[in-house]
Design an enzyme around this catalytic site. Structure first.
Site, PDB file in Angstrom:
ATOM      1  N   GLU A   1       3.998  10.551  12.016  1.00 23.92           N
ATOM      2  CA  GLU A   1       3.814  10.479  13.469  1.00 23.92           C
ATOM      3  C   GLU A   1       3.817  11.884  14.073  1.00 23.92           C
ATOM      4  O   GLU A   1       4.415  12.803  13.514  1.00 23.92           O
ATOM      5  CB  GLU A   1       5.001   9.725  14.099  1.00 23.92           C
ATOM      6  CG  GLU A   1       5.278   8.377  13.496  1.00 23.92           C
ATOM      7  CD  GLU A   1       4.340   7.305  14.009  1.00 23.92           C
ATOM      8  OE1 GLU A   1       3.725   7.517  15.063  1.00 23.92           O
ATOM      9  OE2 GLU A   1       4.211   6.275  13.333  1.00 23.92           O
TER      10      GLU A   1
ATOM     11  N   LYS B   1      16.817  -0.204   9.155  1.00 21.13           N
ATOM     12  CA  LYS B   1      16.552  -1.115   8.033  1.00 21.13           C
ATOM     13  C   LYS B   1      17.830  -1.371   7.233  1.00 21.13           C
ATOM     14  O   LYS B   1      18.087  -2.497   6.789  1.00 21.13           O
ATOM     15  CB  LYS B   1      15.448  -0.516   7.153  1.00 21.13           C
ATOM     16  CG  LYS B   1      14.102  -0.439   7.886  1.00 21.13           C
ATOM     17  CD  LYS B   1      13.108   0.465   7.156  1.00 21.13           C
ATOM     18  CE  LYS B   1      11.750   0.499   7.862  1.00 21.13           C
ATOM     19  NZ  LYS B   1      10.852   1.522   7.328  1.00 21.13           N
TER      20      LYS B   1
ATOM     21  N   ALA C   1       1.022 -23.841   4.636  1.00 22.94           N
ATOM     22  CA  ALA C   1       1.874 -24.142   5.795  1.00 22.94           C
ATOM     23  C   ALA C   1       2.015 -25.650   6.019  1.00 22.94           C
ATOM     24  O   ALA C   1       2.926 -26.098   6.707  1.00 22.94           O
ATOM     25  CB  ALA C   1       1.287 -23.489   7.050  1.00 22.94           C
TER      26      ALA C   1
ATOM     27  N   GLY D   1       2.011  -0.119   6.367  1.00 24.74           N
ATOM     28  CA  GLY D   1       0.556  -0.255   6.283  1.00 24.74           C
ATOM     29  C   GLY D   1       0.103  -1.649   6.678  1.00 24.74           C
ATOM     30  O   GLY D   1       0.901  -2.591   6.744  1.00 24.74           O
TER      31      GLY D   1
ATOM     32  N   LYS E   1      12.184  -3.372  13.550  1.00 21.66           N
ATOM     33  CA  LYS E   1      13.533  -3.151  12.973  1.00 21.66           C
ATOM     34  C   LYS E   1      14.527  -2.671  14.011  1.00 21.66           C
ATOM     35  O   LYS E   1      15.706  -3.020  13.953  1.00 21.66           O
ATOM     36  CB  LYS E   1      13.473  -2.169  11.810  1.00 21.66           C
ATOM     37  CG  LYS E   1      12.850  -0.830  12.113  1.00 21.66           C
ATOM     38  CD  LYS E   1      11.574  -0.651  11.346  1.00 21.66           C
ATOM     39  CE  LYS E   1      10.659   0.287  12.070  1.00 21.66           C
ATOM     40  NZ  LYS E   1       9.326   0.315  11.542  1.00 21.66           N
TER      41      LYS E   1
HETATM   42  N1  HSE Z   1       7.632   4.667   9.538  1.00 24.40           N
HETATM   43  C1  HSE Z   1       7.974   3.810   8.436  1.00 24.40           C
HETATM   44  C2  HSE Z   1       7.856   4.560   7.124  1.00 24.40           C
HETATM   45  C3  HSE Z   1       7.117   2.582   8.322  1.00 24.40           C
HETATM   46  O1  HSE Z   1       7.444   5.725   7.091  1.00 24.40           O
HETATM   47  O2  HSE Z   1       8.204   3.975   6.114  1.00 24.40           O
HETATM   48  C4  HSE Z   1       7.489   1.481   9.233  1.00 24.40           C
HETATM   49  O3  HSE Z   1       8.780   1.016   9.031  1.00 24.40           O
END
Ligand code: HSE
Length: 431
Positions: free
Chosen positions: A194, A209, A36, A305, A109
């Site tokens: 989830e 995205k 940096a 992750g 996002k």
């Molecule tokens: N929920 C997303 C996925 C990860 O399953 O790829 C975060 O963007």
């Protein structure tokens, strides 16, 4: 020469990614500081539960219960937002931080897909920098590749596997012959998906995205104005037939410039088994970009992750420290183009159609009569054994045709007495 003053960071949100950022910045402090050009120092944190043991030492950072308060800390140079949500506290924090001239790094996002133009304009006005590499495909530096590495190209299109949860589900459906519902339930039990997985499986996460990728690729403002279809209706039988025909089913985010306008969409698609995207399995992400001078480039890696997402966040922080402050969408907001969108149904391509029909004479004649009337030309037709629930499956693949013509054909199929259930249609994407 290194600057004497440390770059001061405040982090909003200490879930998996926030903890990952703390780990990188503390464990590799010397290396990060060298890259940096100045030491990087976390000075403040805001998260929901102060008493929770997160496995990292937070005692030297000041704590705010209200994350928006972070923007008022005078010393702070960069706010890192890892809270999520397109509106609410994340948006308030972004607006407040950028208005105060503080740079803003986010993995959010939804925030960027919905409010990206406004936030980019605000950053330009106050001289702050807005970065969101971690928002798309986690650890893959795809936004930087579009904004910098591929800056010499006109981008005609890009295709991405952008949701690890969906790719994991489709991979297990194929490998284990399980239904969508069975894999989803198991993924939830294992903590991969989830409790409310609809943003992932219904394609919303991929759409956020895709909107961001399209904006960087084409120099447009991000827009969620696109057709979005997830993977709930993918059946094991479609995965099997795809293989027989030489394809694999993937959930794709697609953005391409066509003569009919910019096409952005999210849909399950059959991808040729030999194509790079067909080889991307489990929870991995990948993006294929087509540039006029560079040709096709392919990027793959972990899309989510702790480590991969934190890696992208830290790269943004280092970029800002280095003074690499190109506009958030590659061009200043007043130069963002307003390209016309392709009208719905205008997509031209080839399609897979699955029908469950009565096993009786004359059925094929009824089906081909509809195809002839709708002017849809067939490339191949398959019929195998009996279908569960009665009747037989007929599998069609079309020659190049407009999506609207195939949709209309399917409506007419549904009205035929011999057709026993709503037909399935899946795009074939030939790369
Ligand atoms: N929920 C997303 C996925 C990860 O399953 O790829 C975060 O963007």
């Amino acid at each position: 020469m290194a600057k004497d003053r440390a770059l001061k960071i405040a982090i909003a949100g200490l879930g998996t990614v926030g903890v990952g950022v703390v780990k990188i910045l503390t464990q590799h402090a010397e290396l990060m500081g060298a890259r940096a050009g100045q030491a990087i120092e976390i000075i403040a944190i805001s998260a929901r539960d102060r008493s929770r043991n997160r496995g990292v030492d937070l005692t030297s950072y000041s704590w705010s219960d209200n994350l928006v308060d972070l923007a008022a800390i005078e010393d702070v140079d960069i706010i890192v937002e890892l809270v999520g949500g397109s509106d609410g506290p994340a948006l308030t924090l972004a607006r407040t931080a950028l208005a105060a001239g503080k740079s803003f790094v986010t993995a959010n996002k939804a925030l960027i897909a919905v409010h990206g133009r406004e936030l980019a304009a605000l950053a330009e006005k106050t001289g702050a920098t807005l970065r969101f590499e971690a928002a798309v495909a986690g650890g893959i530096p795809i936004l930087k590749s579009l904004a910098e590495g591929l800056a010499g190209n006109h981008i005609s299109g890009l295709y991405g596997i952008l949701n690890g949860t969906c790719n994991y589900i489709l991979t297990r459906m194929e490998r284990e012959g399980l239904s969508f519902g069975e894999v989803l339930a198991d993924a939830q039990r294992l903590g991969y998906a989830e409790a409310d997985p609809s943003f992932d499986i219904d394609g919303i996460d991929t759409a956020h995205k895709t909107a961001i990728l399209a904006a960087l690729a084409f120099g447009t403002a991000p827009s969620m104005d696109m057709t979005i279809e997830g993977i709930r209706n993918i059946a094991p039988v479609d995965i099997d037939y795809a293989k027989e025909l030489g394809y694999r089913i993937k959930l794709l985010g697609v953005a391409r410039q066509t003569e009919e306008g910019v096409e952005t969409s999210v849909h399950p698609a059959m991808v040729p088994l030999a194509a790079p995207l067909a080889k991307v399995m489990d929870a991995l992400n990948a993006v294929v970009v087509q540039g006029d001078h560079v040709g096709e480039t392919v990027y793959t890696g972990a899309g989510a992750g702790e480590g991969p997402t934190a890696s992208a966040v830290v790269a943004d922080i280092i970029d800002i420290a280095r003074g690499n402050s190109y506009p958030a969408f590659g061009v200043p907001t007043d130069a963002l183009k307003d390209l016309p969108a392709m009208p719905p149904g205008q997509h031209k391509g080839t399609f897979y159609v699955r029908l469950r029909v009565e096993d009786a004479s004359g059925v094929m004649a009824d089906i081909t009569a509809v195809l002839a009337r709708e002017n849809v030309s067939i490339e191949s037709m398959l019929q195998r054994g009996m279908a569960p629930g009665g009747g037989v499956y007929i599998i069609l693949t079309t020659h190049l045709t407009a999506e609207a013509a195939v949709s209309s054909t399917l409506k007419h199929f549904t009205k035929l007495e011999c057709v026993l259930e709503t037909p399935t249609m899946i795009r074939i994407e030939a790369f």
